[in-house]
Every structure is written in C-alpha cells, then in structure tokens.
Design an enzyme around this catalytic site. Sequence first.
Site, short mmCIF file in Angstrom:
data_model
loop_
_atom_site.label_atom_id
_atom_site.label_comp_id
_atom_site.label_asym_id
_atom_site.label_seq_id
_atom_site.Cartn_x
_atom_site.Cartn_y
_atom_site.Cartn_z
N GLY A 61 14.01 9.24 33.72
CA GLY A 61 13.03 9.81 32.80
C GLY A 61 11.89 10.43 33.58
N CYS A 88 17.39 5.47 38.39
CA CYS A 88 16.12 6.11 38.63
C CYS A 88 14.99 5.41 37.87
CB CYS A 88 16.23 7.61 38.32
SG CYS A 88 14.87 8.54 39.00
N TYR A 89 14.45 6.03 36.81
CA TYR A 89 13.41 5.34 36.03
C TYR A 89 13.97 4.01 35.49
CZ TYR A 89 9.87 4.65 32.36
OH TYR A 89 8.87 4.15 31.56
N HIS A 175 20.85 9.40 41.24
CA HIS A 175 21.56 9.83 40.03
C HIS A 175 23.06 9.98 40.31
CE1 HIS A 175 18.04 10.83 37.50
NE2 HIS A 175 17.45 11.06 38.66
N GLU A 177 25.28 10.47 38.17
CA GLU A 177 25.85 11.39 37.17
C GLU A 177 25.81 12.86 37.61
OE1 GLU A 177 23.02 9.83 37.06
OE2 GLU A 177 21.45 10.92 36.01
N GLY A 230 28.67 34.34 17.54
CA GLY A 230 29.69 34.96 18.37
C GLY A 230 29.83 34.29 19.73
N ASP A 233 29.77 28.35 21.24
CA ASP A 233 29.36 27.15 20.47
C ASP A 233 29.47 27.38 18.96
OD1 ASP A 233 28.65 26.44 22.99
OD2 ASP A 233 26.50 26.74 22.69
N SER A 234 28.90 28.49 18.50
CA SER A 234 28.95 28.69 17.05
C SER A 234 30.37 29.03 16.61
CB SER A 234 27.95 29.76 16.62
OG SER A 234 28.33 31.01 17.09
N SER A 235 31.15 29.63 17.50
CA SER A 235 32.54 29.94 17.13
C SER A 235 33.34 28.65 16.97
CB SER A 235 33.19 30.82 18.20
OG SER A 235 32.49 32.02 18.31
N LYS A 372 28.88 22.38 27.32
CA LYS A 372 29.67 23.59 27.11
C LYS A 372 31.14 23.42 27.52
CE LYS A 372 27.52 27.12 26.60
NZ LYS A 372 26.90 27.63 25.39
P1 XMP Z 1 18.53 28.41 30.27
O1 XMP Z 1 17.94 29.77 30.23
O2 XMP Z 1 17.76 27.41 29.46
O3 XMP Z 1 19.94 28.53 29.55
O4 XMP Z 1 18.81 27.91 31.65
C1 XMP Z 1 20.95 27.56 29.52
C2 XMP Z 1 22.10 28.10 28.70
O5 XMP Z 1 21.73 28.17 27.32
C3 XMP Z 1 21.82 29.50 26.83
N1 XMP Z 1 20.67 29.70 25.94
C4 XMP Z 1 20.72 29.60 24.59
N2 XMP Z 1 21.75 29.38 23.75
N3 XMP Z 1 20.29 29.53 21.90
C5 XMP Z 1 21.54 29.37 22.41
O6 XMP Z 1 22.48 29.21 21.62
C6 XMP Z 1 19.19 29.75 22.67
O7 XMP Z 1 18.08 29.91 22.19
C7 XMP Z 1 19.43 29.80 24.09
N4 XMP Z 1 18.61 30.00 25.16
C8 XMP Z 1 19.39 29.93 26.29
C9 XMP Z 1 21.77 30.38 28.08
O8 XMP Z 1 22.40 31.64 27.85
C10 XMP Z 1 22.49 29.52 29.09
O9 XMP Z 1 23.89 29.61 28.98
#
Ligand code: XMP
Length: 516
Positions: A61, A88-89, A175, A177, A230, A233-235, A372
């Site tokens: 943490g 860690c913490y 860590h 992990e 698209g 994740d949302s797909s 992911k």
């Molecule tokens: P960062 O920029 O935080 O991005 O290192 C990590 C991963 O997340 C994606 N990303 C998002 N995905 N909504 C999403 O669905 C968001 O607001 C958002 N912001 C960043 C980014 O493309 C990378 O894969």
Amino acid sequence: MQTKIDIILVLDFGGQYCHLISRRVREQNVYSEIVPHDISPEEVKALNEKFNVKGLILSGGPSSVYGENTPKLNPGILEGNVPILGLCYGHQILVQLTEGKVESSNCKEYGIAYVTVDNPVGVLEGLSKKEKVWMSHGDTVCSLPSDFEALAHTNNCPVAAFRHKHKPIYGLQWHPEVIHTENGNRMLHNFIFNVCRCEANWQMENLVEKMVQELKTEVGEGKAIIGLSGGIDSSVSTALAAKALNEKLTAVYVDHGFMREGETEAIRETFSKFKINFIVVQAQKRFIKKLEGVTEPECKRKIIGEEFIRVFEEEAIKSGAQYLIQGTIYPDIIESGFSKNSDNIKSHHNVGGLPEKIEFKKILEPLRELYKDEVRKVAKMLDLPNELVNRQPFPGPGLAVRIIGLLTEEKIRIVKRSDKIVREEIEGAGLAESLWQYFAVVTDTKATGVKGDTRAYGYVVAVRAMESREAMTASFAKIPYDVLEKISTRITNEIPEVTHVVYDITHKPPATIEWE
Ligand code: XMP
C-alpha cells in the site's frame, strides 16, 4: 451437492499491485478474491460458508504504517489459524501489530534489489542464496518480536523476510506478484500449496459461468444497455451480456467524434451479427461543444465520462432499460483511485469520469476483477472472432486523450491521419502481435521545419508503441529505425500541418501509456 472450492483472500491495503496478487493466485488454478483490508474474523468465517478460506495475503500500500489514518489490520485476524502472508506494507503491518519495530529508512529501495536468503524455508523453500526481487518501500522492519525469525535480508533491510516460529505467518518486504521478481511465482506457489495446502481446483471457465449467471440474476426480468466502444473490454462485456440477456440487451455505440478512422464501420460489421439490439448514436456535435476551451486532461476525461452517461440515459429511456453494463476492468478501477486506499493516477472515463448522479438502477461491470490478458482469454472462450480478440486496447475517451491542449478540428484531423499511418506501418511490418498498443499523439507544441525549400511551422506529432502484459507496467518498444523512418516520412509528407515526428522512449512508470 457442489463441493466448496479453495480460496485465497487478498486484503486490499491500496497497493497498485494488489490485484496482481489475486491474479497470480488464479494463474495457479486457485480461486482468489480481493476483500477490504479491515475484514473481521467473523466476515472471514461467513465466507467459509461459501468457500474453503485457505489463506490470506496482505497487499502492499502507499501508506506508512506510522502515518495518520493509515489502513489497519483487524488484530482478531491473527488469532485464527488461517495462514497469512504479508507483502511490503502487509509485511510491515504484521510486525507493527505484533510489537516489532518498523522505521522510516534513509535508504529507500525502489526497483530491482538482491536479497540474501538466510533460511530457505516455507515461502522461500527451494530458492537460491541470492534472489532478484522488486522492492518499493520507504519504511523498513528493524527488529522482530521474539516469536518471529528473519529469513532474508538486503544491505539496507535487515528483515526482508520473516516467519512466525509457531504459526503459518510469513512476511516479504518485496513484491513476488511483479514479474521483475524472478522467482515470484515460486514464492507464491510455496505459500499457496505448501503453507496453505490448497488444491488447484479452479479454472477460468468457472469465472465465465459465474459472470453470466450474475448478469442473469441482477437483470432478472428487466432490460439493460451496454456501452460499446469497440475496444476489447467492452466487446467482451457485450458478448458476455448477450449470452446472459439476448434481446433484453441493447448495445449502444457512441460515436463521440474521437474514434479512429474506420472504427464505426468495423464495429457495425461485427456486432450486427449478435442476437441483441445494436444502435449507433452520432454524438460528435454535443461532445465537441462540451469540450470547447477545455485543456486540462482530468477535466476532459470527466466531461467525456459524464456525456457518455447522459447519452446512455437517453438511450435507456428509449429502450426501457434499467441497468447499464460497462466494460470496466481492474486497472481502470485502481488507476482511477477507487480502491479505498490507493492514489488517483487518472480518471478512466467509465470509473472516475462518472457523474455523481446517474439515472440507472445499477451499473454492472462483469469484468471488473480482470486484467486485459485475462479478458482476452475470456474472449477466446466465448469464440469471439480473432480480429476482436487481438484488437489493441482503445481508451473510452478515444483520441481526445491523444490530443494535448485544445481539441480543435485541425488537431482531430491530424491525430486521426497520424494514427492510421502508425497502424498501417506497424501492422505492415508484422510488429502488431508483439505490441500492447501503438498510436500517435498530437502535442500542443509547434516547431519550425522546411518543406519544398520554404519555411514551415507545424505540429510535433509523437509516436508511442508499448509492450506490456497487463498495462500496470509497460516498456516502450524498440521499433526498428527503418519502420520509424517510414512512419515519420509518411506523417510529414501526407499531413501538411506536421513538421516534426518524435518517438516516446518512456516506460510506465514513470509515464502512463496514454499522454493524458
Ligand atoms: P494508462 O494511460 O493509464 O493506460 O497507462 C492504461 C491502459 O488503459 C487504457 N485507458 C483507458 N481505457 N477508458 C478505457 O477504457 C479510459 O478512460 C482509459 N484511459 C486509458 C490505455 O489505452 C491503456 O491500454
């Protein structure tokens, strides 16, 4: 009668890597869930009705054990016989609770460190004398209570690992992990199977079944809409929700004007084949209007998050839906600072970007526990087409977070065209599979150039290509110079407003993947 499965609980003290712990346990085919750091012995007992609680891991943490209002462990947890591993913490809090000594150290350790293993037993069984580990701490355990013994040390840290002499309690200052800890999986394996005596009786398929079942139960006779951007994740959430709800589901794809070239057509093509209602909302004008004059990244994210919800609410009224399903995954939550004790890195549009008042009975997030690459595994199990499984992640706020400063029509045009060139060249060179993401950013900087013997003054476009396993950490990709050269030449030739192309050579951390 269905037999109970073994579970390891991860107590969330707010560390950026808390969920990685849970995921590493699941990778060893043992189920794991995250629970609040202050879970009581009674609550653990209640969970035992559903699972066999075989072990507890206390996460790291950002706090110091001596800070004010820092997260504490319920002391009753130490009274039971369930094995405990503090990281860690978590390692420090175990010592502090049992009256050992933790001090703020002058020699803080961040990154790779080498520990000397003095006694390779329990969690450290089978390890070498010297182990390469990932450390990230300011405080250090200096002395242990008499019931404990040290198992490893570093030059700056006299108690880098310990165990209780009579109980199955262990602590590691590092860590295990994180992939940079070379034998981290071995350490967790030792804890899970040798100390906790778990059985490897959990599969990813169980999780898919659980997610579909939960969606069915939650929505019941009601209806739901899902925001489909698209991205993977949302797909995948849409495919899961379709399995659970069929025609009770409406997928809403909002074109906010910051989509990649060809995106809308590709999504339409894939999702019109599903047995769900699928609609495309053309919302470019309302988004650009709301973002007029806005330059601050968090502000952009919040405006986009709110506007998404407003569109979804309107569509929900039309379709009679009470529930909103989102493709939120775990890193979105942790980086938006939504774990009780973690820091806000940036507001992911679907988490920290949400408005306070929302006209939905409930927001459902079936993938919220996953990373992911686990989402990709789920996609394969659902037989989603390859082009969907292998899509690069795309942030919900789209290209808006890849345009620094004001969002002008000119910059939107430049980012779209640059992004297309980056994609074509990287994919053409056969590099796509090895990369997590590759894209272009239009910076807010202009620089002098010379085009056709005349002075030019144009935008600086940045190219970013990253390698990563789960986006919590990432490395810039060592793209061959000839590919970078082609990208640079094409961008400056094909986009008159651009004079310079730079390549971003920063890892995450300290940078994030997206520029905003
Ligand atoms: P960062 O920029 O935080 O991005 O290192 C990590 C991963 O997340 C994606 N990303 C998002 N995905 N909504 C999403 O669905 C968001 O607001 C958002 N912001 C960043 C980014 O493309 C990378 O894969």
